[in-house]
Design a protein around this motif. Structure first.
Motif, PDB file in Angstrom:
ATOM      1  N   VAL A 174       0.838  -1.200   0.000  1.00 60.86           N
ATOM      2  CA  VAL A 174       0.000   0.000   0.000  1.00 60.86           C
ATOM      3  C   VAL A 174       0.873   1.249   0.000  1.00 60.86           C
ATOM      4  O   VAL A 174       1.854   1.318   0.745  1.00 60.86           O
ATOM      5  CB  VAL A 174      -0.912   0.026   1.270  1.00 60.86           C
ATOM      6  N   VAL A 175       0.525   2.205  -0.847  1.00 58.31           N
ATOM      7  CA  VAL A 175       1.219   3.497  -0.824  1.00 58.31           C
ATOM      8  C   VAL A 175       0.206   4.564  -0.419  1.00 58.31           C
ATOM      9  O   VAL A 175      -0.900   4.606  -0.970  1.00 58.31           O
ATOM     10  CB  VAL A 175       1.796   3.872  -2.215  1.00 58.31           C
ATOM     11  N   VAL A 176       0.561   5.415   0.528  1.00 57.43           N
ATOM     12  CA  VAL A 176      -0.343   6.485   0.950  1.00 57.43           C
ATOM     13  C   VAL A 176       0.280   7.828   0.586  1.00 57.43           C
ATOM     14  O   VAL A 176       1.366   8.174   1.069  1.00 57.43           O
ATOM     15  CB  VAL A 176      -0.642   6.425   2.463  1.00 57.43           C
ATOM     16  N   PHE A 177      -0.413   8.571  -0.275  1.00 56.99           N
ATOM     17  CA  PHE A 177       0.081   9.867  -0.732  1.00 56.99           C
ATOM     18  C   PHE A 177      -0.411  10.984   0.173  1.00 56.99           C
ATOM     19  O   PHE A 177      -1.609  11.188   0.299  1.00 56.99           O
ATOM     20  CB  PHE A 177      -0.355  10.132  -2.174  1.00 56.99           C
ATOM     21  N   SER A 196       1.162  -5.750   4.187  1.00 55.80           N
ATOM     22  CA  SER A 196       2.499  -6.248   4.551  1.00 55.80           C
ATOM     23  C   SER A 196       3.561  -5.183   4.335  1.00 55.80           C
ATOM     24  O   SER A 196       4.608  -5.206   4.950  1.00 55.80           O
ATOM     25  CB  SER A 196       2.841  -7.477   3.717  1.00 55.80           C
ATOM     26  N   LEU A 197       3.273  -4.252   3.431  1.00 60.77           N
ATOM     27  CA  LEU A 197       4.243  -3.201   3.126  1.00 60.77           C
ATOM     28  C   LEU A 197       3.489  -1.891   2.956  1.00 60.77           C
ATOM     29  O   LEU A 197       2.580  -1.798   2.121  1.00 60.77           O
ATOM     30  CB  LEU A 197       4.991  -3.536   1.829  1.00 60.77           C
ATOM     31  N   ILE A 198       3.843  -0.916   3.759  1.00 59.36           N
ATOM     32  CA  ILE A 198       3.183   0.390   3.666  1.00 59.36           C
ATOM     33  C   ILE A 198       4.241   1.458   3.396  1.00 59.36           C
ATOM     34  O   ILE A 198       5.242   1.555   4.114  1.00 59.36           O
ATOM     35  CB  ILE A 198       2.414   0.726   4.967  1.00 59.36           C
ATOM     36  N   ILE A 199       3.998   2.229   2.336  1.00 59.61           N
ATOM     37  CA  ILE A 199       4.921   3.304   1.960  1.00 59.61           C
ATOM     38  C   ILE A 199       4.190   4.639   2.148  1.00 59.61           C
ATOM     39  O   ILE A 199       3.132   4.861   1.555  1.00 59.61           O
ATOM     40  CB  ILE A 199       5.377   3.155   0.489  1.00 59.61           C
ATOM     41  N   GLY A 200       4.731   5.495   2.983  1.00 63.38           N
ATOM     42  CA  GLY A 200       4.137   6.817   3.221  1.00 63.38           C
ATOM     43  C   GLY A 200       4.892   7.863   2.428  1.00 63.38           C
ATOM     44  O   GLY A 200       6.125   7.883   2.442  1.00 63.38           O
ATOM     45  N   ASP A 240      -0.494  -2.895  -4.740  1.00 64.19           N
ATOM     46  CA  ASP A 240      -1.852  -3.442  -4.802  1.00 64.19           C
ATOM     47  C   ASP A 240      -2.884  -2.337  -4.567  1.00 64.19           C
ATOM     48  O   ASP A 240      -3.959  -2.341  -5.167  1.00 64.19           O
ATOM     49  CB  ASP A 240      -2.042  -4.512  -3.712  1.00 64.19           C
ATOM     50  N   VAL A 241      -2.537  -1.426  -3.667  1.00 63.02           N
ATOM     51  CA  VAL A 241      -3.466  -0.356  -3.294  1.00 63.02           C
ATOM     52  C   VAL A 241      -2.704   0.952  -3.168  1.00 63.02           C
ATOM     53  O   VAL A 241      -1.593   0.975  -2.621  1.00 63.02           O
ATOM     54  CB  VAL A 241      -4.147  -0.676  -1.928  1.00 63.02           C
ATOM     55  N   THR A 242      -3.281   2.033  -3.692  1.00 67.87           N
ATOM     56  CA  THR A 242      -2.736   3.354  -3.403  1.00 67.87           C
ATOM     57  C   THR A 242      -3.859   4.206  -2.821  1.00 67.87           C
ATOM     58  O   THR A 242      -5.021   4.073  -3.218  1.00 67.87           O
ATOM     59  CB  THR A 242      -2.149   4.042  -4.658  1.00 67.87           C
ATOM     60  N   PRO A 261      -1.737  -3.241 -12.426  1.00 68.63           N
ATOM     61  CA  PRO A 261      -3.006  -3.518 -13.098  1.00 68.63           C
ATOM     62  C   PRO A 261      -3.928  -4.251 -12.126  1.00 68.63           C
ATOM     63  O   PRO A 261      -3.473  -5.071 -11.326  1.00 68.63           O
ATOM     64  CB  PRO A 261      -2.606  -4.428 -14.264  1.00 68.63           C
ATOM     65  N   ALA A 262      -5.202  -3.921 -12.165  1.00 64.03           N
ATOM     66  CA  ALA A 262      -6.221  -4.507 -11.280  1.00 64.03           C
ATOM     67  C   ALA A 262      -6.075  -4.080  -9.824  1.00 64.03           C
ATOM     68  O   ALA A 262      -6.713  -4.641  -8.939  1.00 64.03           O
ATOM     69  CB  ALA A 262      -6.247  -6.032 -11.382  1.00 64.03           C
ATOM     70  N   GLY A 263      -5.223  -3.097  -9.578  1.00 59.15           N
ATOM     71  CA  GLY A 263      -5.112  -2.564  -8.223  1.00 59.15           C
ATOM     72  C   GLY A 263      -6.232  -1.564  -7.941  1.00 59.15           C
ATOM     73  O   GLY A 263      -7.011  -1.214  -8.832  1.00 59.15           O
ATOM     74  N   THR A 264      -6.295  -1.112  -6.691  1.00 58.88           N
ATOM     75  CA  THR A 264      -7.340  -0.166  -6.290  1.00 58.88           C
ATOM     76  C   THR A 264      -6.744   1.155  -5.845  1.00 58.88           C
ATOM     77  O   THR A 264      -5.848   1.184  -4.998  1.00 58.88           O
ATOM     78  CB  THR A 264      -8.188  -0.747  -5.135  1.00 58.88           C
TER      79      THR A 264
END
Ligand SMILES: NC(=O)c1ccc[n+]([C@@H]2O[C@H](COP(=O)([O-])OP(=O)(O)OC[C@H]3O[C@@H](n4cnc5c(N)ncnc54)[C@H](O)[C@@H]3O)[C@@H](O)[C@H]2O)c1
Ligand SMILES: [Zn+2]
Ligand SMILES: [Zn+2]
Length: 351
Positions: A174-177, A196-200, A240-242, A261-264
């Motif tokens: 997951v990436v959080v902008f 499992s992996l979070i990028i801020g 997978d998610v942003t 692709p197919a991410g949310t």
């Protein structure tokens, strides 16, 4: 009573106004703690229109002062948290499970569930009238302080919902902008849901440090690195998610470009003007991407659940409350918060 009144663009003032009374189905609470939201800044700057003379603010913790006819199961003196969004619990939007879109047109006009400090008087006051009280008063467990729950009314409910709406699964990247208060809570929400992996991503060192504290594994300063390339490298091709938590063309676009692709892409920011979707990043419309938006969920059951998350030690939001002001000096609090001075994240206002 004293209340913070919106008088026009760049003009707010603590004034004496009549104390509200509870009508049928309503309650009045004595506000013991509230805060200022980024959205209040939009109101103050004239970017989001509300009526002159309106009391603003939408994040109330308080004590029940008066109960209107038909409100049952509560006593005068009960400590309560009320969500920023106050659904009626009766209309077709509410019964369809989209209670934030309650109101105007029975769910066919957006944003209707946001009433405090928008369409009715808000929480930056000594007393607050709560509409649809039966659906919106959430009793606070004795062991929780006002400071532990006040941020659940809006920013935590919103930030967590960004992660929930994305359908984050155990093991997701997951990436959080943006790591403002909303983005920080989205980071915490991704952690709670098992990413499992979070990028801020942010450009403020204080906030990047807080991002790690709230659950980010890696933080990126968008001013120093090519965020899209870096995310693709770390995730092996795309997340997978942003989650977009700012509301600009740039962060929305980055959120899409970082997605597999197919991410949310889960969008929380409030945009102004036109928002464009870049054609190649959108795979010409054939990438199976999902783009979802969410307005802060409210109502007493949402607040009860969020308080349980805090009560059982899954999350602690107190580090985000960096400063405290009285209602009388709320003007100074707006200056500090608006200019993002002194490492401020959220201010506690004590009426
Ligand atoms: N969906 C909802 O229900 C809801 C509820 C409340 C607020 N909001 C909206 O959420 C957004 C965020 O609110 P906030 O209070 O956290 O905002 P904020 O202004 O406090 O924080 C914004 C952050 O963005 C960072 N930033 C600026 N440019 C960036 C870039 N290019 N990339 C990454 N980070 C960047 C800043 O350094 C700052 O830390 C606002 O648009 C607000 O109106 C939405
Ligand atoms: Zn808000
Ligand atoms: Zn409703």
């Amino acid at each position: 009573m004293k209340a913070n009144v919106f008088l026009g663009k760049n003009q707010i003032e603590v004034q004496d106004v009549p104390k509200p009374r509870a009508g049928v189905g309503e309650a009045v609470i004595r506000v013991t703690l509230t805060t200022i939201c980024g959205t209040d800044l939009h109101i103050l700057r004239g970017e989001y229109p509300v009526a002159q003379g309106l009391v603003i603010g939408h994040e109330p913790v308080g004590v029940i002062e008066e109960l209107g006819e038909g409100v049952v199961g509560y006593d005068i003196g009960d400590r309560v948290l009320v969500g920023a969004i106050t659904p009626c619990g009766q209309c077709s939007a509410c019964w369809s499970g989209h209670s934030s879109q309650c109101g105007h047109g029975g769910g066919f006009e957006a944003l209707g569930g946001w009433r405090f400090g928008n369409t009715i008087n808000g929480a930056q006051a000594e007393f607050l009238k709560v509409p649809y009280a039966q659906a919106n008063l959430a009793k606070i467990p004795n062991e929780l302080s006002d400071e532990q729950v006040v941020l659940l009314a809006d920013i935590a409910s919103t930030g967590f919902s960004g992660a929930e709406s994305a359908g984050i699964k155990i093991g997701d990247s997951v990436v959080v902008f943006a790591q403002g208060p909303i983005g920080l809570c989205a980071t915490a929400g991704a952690k709670l849901l098992g990413a499992s992996l979070i990028i801020g991503v942010d450009g403020d060192q204080n906030r990047l440090a807080m991002s790690k504290r709230m659950g980010a594994d890696i933080v990126l300063d968008y001013r120093d690195v090519d965020v899209v390339a870096e995310v693709k490298k770390i995730t092996g091709g795309g997340a997978d998610v942003t989650i977009e938590a700012l509301g600009t063309q740039q962060t929305f676009e980055y959120a899409l470009r970082c997605l597999r692709p197919a991410g949310t892409l889960s969008s929380l920011g409030v945009y102004s003007g036109k928002l464009q979707i870049p054609y190649e990043a959108f795979a010409a419309g054939l990438g199976d991407h999902k783009i979802v938006t969410t307005l802060c969920p409210g109502g007493k059951e949402r607040m009860r659940r969020l308080m349980e998350v805090v009560r059982h030690g899954r999350v602690d939001l107190r580090p985000l409350l960096t400063h405290t002001f009285s209602l009388d000096s709320i003007g100074d609090a707006y200056d500090l918060f608006g200019e993002r001075m002194d490492g401020v994240l959220k201010v506690a206002i004590k009426p």
